[in-house]
Design a protein around this motif. Structure first.
Motif, mmCIF file in Angstrom:
data_model
loop_
_atom_site.group_PDB
_atom_site.id
_atom_site.type_symbol
_atom_site.label_atom_id
_atom_site.label_comp_id
_atom_site.label_asym_id
_atom_site.label_seq_id
_atom_site.Cartn_x
_atom_site.Cartn_y
_atom_site.Cartn_z
ATOM 1 N N ARG A 148 5.965 -0.781 -8.366
ATOM 2 C CA ARG A 148 6.145 -1.900 -7.443
ATOM 3 C C ARG A 148 4.821 -2.352 -6.810
ATOM 4 O O ARG A 148 4.551 -3.542 -6.698
ATOM 5 C CB ARG A 148 7.148 -1.515 -6.351
ATOM 6 C CG ARG A 148 7.573 -2.684 -5.475
ATOM 7 C CD ARG A 148 8.427 -2.191 -4.335
ATOM 8 N NE ARG A 148 9.632 -1.544 -4.793
ATOM 9 C CZ ARG A 148 10.772 -2.185 -5.004
ATOM 10 N NH1 ARG A 148 10.825 -3.489 -4.825
ATOM 11 N NH2 ARG A 148 11.844 -1.538 -5.391
ATOM 12 N N ASP A 178 2.784 -4.409 -9.243
ATOM 13 C CA ASP A 178 3.363 -5.742 -9.426
ATOM 14 C C ASP A 178 3.027 -6.672 -8.262
ATOM 15 O O ASP A 178 2.821 -7.878 -8.448
ATOM 16 C CB ASP A 178 4.880 -5.641 -9.561
ATOM 17 C CG ASP A 178 5.305 -5.159 -10.942
ATOM 18 O OD1 ASP A 178 4.504 -5.298 -11.873
ATOM 19 O OD2 ASP A 178 6.421 -4.645 -11.071
ATOM 20 N N GLU A 226 -0.098 -9.078 -8.341
ATOM 21 C CA GLU A 226 -0.237 -10.254 -9.231
ATOM 22 C C GLU A 226 -0.434 -11.568 -8.477
ATOM 23 O O GLU A 226 -1.361 -12.324 -8.786
ATOM 24 C CB GLU A 226 0.981 -10.327 -10.156
ATOM 25 C CG GLU A 226 0.827 -11.333 -11.286
ATOM 26 C CD GLU A 226 1.387 -12.695 -10.919
ATOM 27 O OE1 GLU A 226 0.970 -13.686 -11.533
ATOM 28 O OE2 GLU A 226 2.222 -12.751 -10.004
#
Length: 612
Positions: free
Chosen positions: A152, A155, A158
């Motif tokens: 997590r 991610d 990004e």
């Protein structure tokens, strides 16, 4: 194995800071920018495209202003339309929107592919680093928190790393160009608008400070409920057996509510920024209309220029409003990056010496020389206290003693998952700290009570010990060890899937697979740490022959509570309070009537085994 008890009073994040020897709240800019190096050309292309798109945006008010000033001409009491001017302006507007859609799609493609490369690279980097950390790190850090870092938290970077720089540049370009064009139209228009910038900058700084604190709290709350989820999945059988589903659900619900409240509380504290910037924009529009109307009355600007100026107000203040979203991304991404780099900054406790050597072969002579060890060196009472023990090459030595007195800790020191605080552990006279970990662990095989199997078939798990072995080689090894009767009775024999963590097999079947795997690895020193405690009596008797076969020709250290499994050992060492208090053969120790004799009498009484 006990955890570092001095850290029990610390929170999870404080433990991670302790292990990393770094604080969590650090600036991440200098650590994040190098991540973009592999995709710098794509990022540069995205930035260039965003610059072109920003310039295309400013062509629109030019076309509109030109039409207002030159597309409608007043002659006397009548107005007539310059059709050619309107047509060319319409074509120009259409062209800007065409460029917007075409280049926007290309920009998104380049940004997406760059994001995949950067994030996958970072994910693999974190995974490789975590895999190389010492066992002590995993003893003290919850599995869910580690998973949260690799999944997590990566991610979340990004939007910050890939989308953030182009969008920030686009916002700054639009703001700067709008300011310059306003200045070219009217100094008064620009100055009236610029007066609000200091107020907006101060508000932005305050928002950034509050937002980063908020997302740090949110990221920590998310890590806590992720860790609890992983623990619940791993321990679901125990939870159901203990009828703790309701209590466990309540605990998870509380963690989720705590996470939700962190989000809500943060939104309450930062929700003022968007309406505040909207208020500034509205104020800017009002000021612009007043100043612009005055300029038109004085003949200083035209109606078309005023229309352009209103557009420029949006382009000047609009990007500043976008800072709300950009700073949200930065705060969220920075909070997660701090945790990722906290993990990457954690160094292994056990590292190879600069001059570490590889041993091509060993005889298997093992020594513990005045060894002292504590999982926390600051504790007054160590687990191992000035322990001396010599195991001859090819000897089968059994180690017994009460739970928690250091038997399994000797395995950790021998395999160098931990280093002794004092004294030395040797193999063939070499201090294990002078050997490379790869070489040491290739020569020392361990079968633990908590047998570990990975998803795949039985053959897949056996092949971990010797990747180049054929199926026939692996099956022959199982037959040599006497495990074929049990394993070949499975539905698909050696091709039977073991399930997650071996869940499709019984405890005894899993342990047999682990024993065969150790046999295939063919280590010079074999450690069986409670290796038969999970096996039923019938299976245990069946594999006694296999264990004797497994121990042939190698140094073997057997740690067991079930004393029936160690009577045939060459010698038995009794460990108590971290020291060797007795050592000798089974018969000799029984005859001495000491600690071992008492343990064996208690074992006989509990198992109703006739005394010998």
């Amino acid at each position: 194995m006990p955890p570092n008890r001095s850290l029990k009073a610390l929170s999870d994040i404080e433990i991670e800071e302790h292990l990393a020897k770094q604080s969590l709240n650090r600036s991440m800019a200098r650590r994040l920018l190098p991540l973009l190096a592999p995709v710098r050309h794509r990022i540069a292309s995205v930035i260039g495209i965003e610059a072109l798109l920003a310039m295309a945006v400013f062509l629109r008010p030019f076309f509109i202003g030109y039409v207002i000033d030159h597309g409608f001409i007043r002659t006397g009491d009548h107005w007539h339309t310059e059709t050619q001017v309107v047509l060319w302006a319409a074509l120009g507007l259409f062209a800007t929107w065409t460029v917007r859609f075409a280049l926007g799609g290309l920009s998104r493609y380049l940004a997406s592919t760059a994001a995949l490369r950067v994030l996958n690279g970072l994910r693999i980097q974190v995974f490789a680093h975590v895999q190389g950390l010492s066992v002590g790190y995993f003893d003290r850090t919850k599995a869910g928190r580690i998973i949260s870092r690799v999944d997590r938290d990566v991610d979340t970077l990004e939007p910050l790393l890939i989308q953030g720089p182009p969008e920030l540049l686009s916002a700054l370009l639009r703001c700067g160009l709008a300011g310059l064009l306003l200045w070219s139209i009217s100094h008064d228009l620009f100055l009236s608008l610029a007066a609000m910038v200091p107020v907006l900058v101060a508000a932005t700084w305050l928002f950034k400070h509050i937002s980063q604190s908020r997302w740090t709290r949110v990221a920590e709350a998310r890590s806590r409920f992720t860790a609890h989820l992983v623990e619940s999945v791993s321990g679901v059988r125990l939870i159901q057996q203990m009828v703790r589903e309701q209590a466990n659900w309540e605990r998870y619900s509380w963690l989720v509510r705590d996470f939700s409240w962190a989000l809500v509380n943060g939104n309450i504290k930062t929700g003022w920024f968007a309406p505040f910037t909207a208020l500034l924009t509205t104020t800017g529009m009002a000021i612009m209309l007043v100043v612009g109307a005055r300029g038109m009355a004085l003949g200083e600007i035209t109606a078309g220029q005023l229309a352009q100026s209103l557009f420029f107000v949006f382009q000047f203040l609009g990007p500043l409003q976008e800072l709300n979203d950009l700073f949200e991304r930065y705060a969220n991404g920075s909070a997660c990056a701090q945790r990722i780099f906290l993990t990457l900054d954690t160094k292994p406790d056990i590292v190879d010496a600069d001059d570490a050597i590889d041993l091509p072969a060993v005889r298997g002579d093992v020594g513990f020389h005045n060894v002292r060890f504590a999982y926390d060196p600051r504790r007054p009472e160590p687990v191992i206290k000035e322990l001396d023990l010599h195991i001859h090459a090819g000897e089968v030595l059994a180690i017994v003693g009460p739970t928690g007195h250091g038997k399994s800790t000797l395995v950790q020191l021998l395999t160098r998952f931990y280093d002794a605080n004092g004294g030395a552990v040797t193999i063939d006279g070499h201090d294990v700290r002078r050997l490379s970990q790869r070489s040491l662990r290739r020569h020392v095989g361990v079968v633990l009570q908590d047998n570990v199997l990975f998803g795949g078939t039985i053959l897949d798990n056996l092949r971990l010990a010797r990747p180049d072995a054929t199926d026939a080689d692996l099956i022959d090894a199982a037959r040599d060890l006497g495990a074929d009767e049990v394993l070949e009775a499975l539905p698909l024999a050696y091709h039977t899937p073991v399930g997650p963590m071996g869940s499709h097999l019984s405890l005894g079947q899993r342990q047999l697979v682990c024993l065969v795997r150790a046999y295939i690895a063919d280590p010079a020193v074999l450690v069986l740490d409670e290796a038969t405690s999970a096996v039923d009596v019938h299976t245990e008797r069946r594999i006694q022959r296999a264990l004797r076969r497994l121990c042939e020709g190698r140094t073997s250290i057997i740690i067991a509570h079930r004393l029936a499994t160690i009577r045939d050992a060459d010698r038995i060492a009794v460990i108590r309070q971290g020291r060797v208090v007795e050592i000798g053969s089974h018969q000799a120790l029984i005859g001495a009537g000491g600690v071992y004799a008492g343990l064996y009498r208690a074992y006989e009484a509990n198992t109703l085994v006739p005394a010998e």
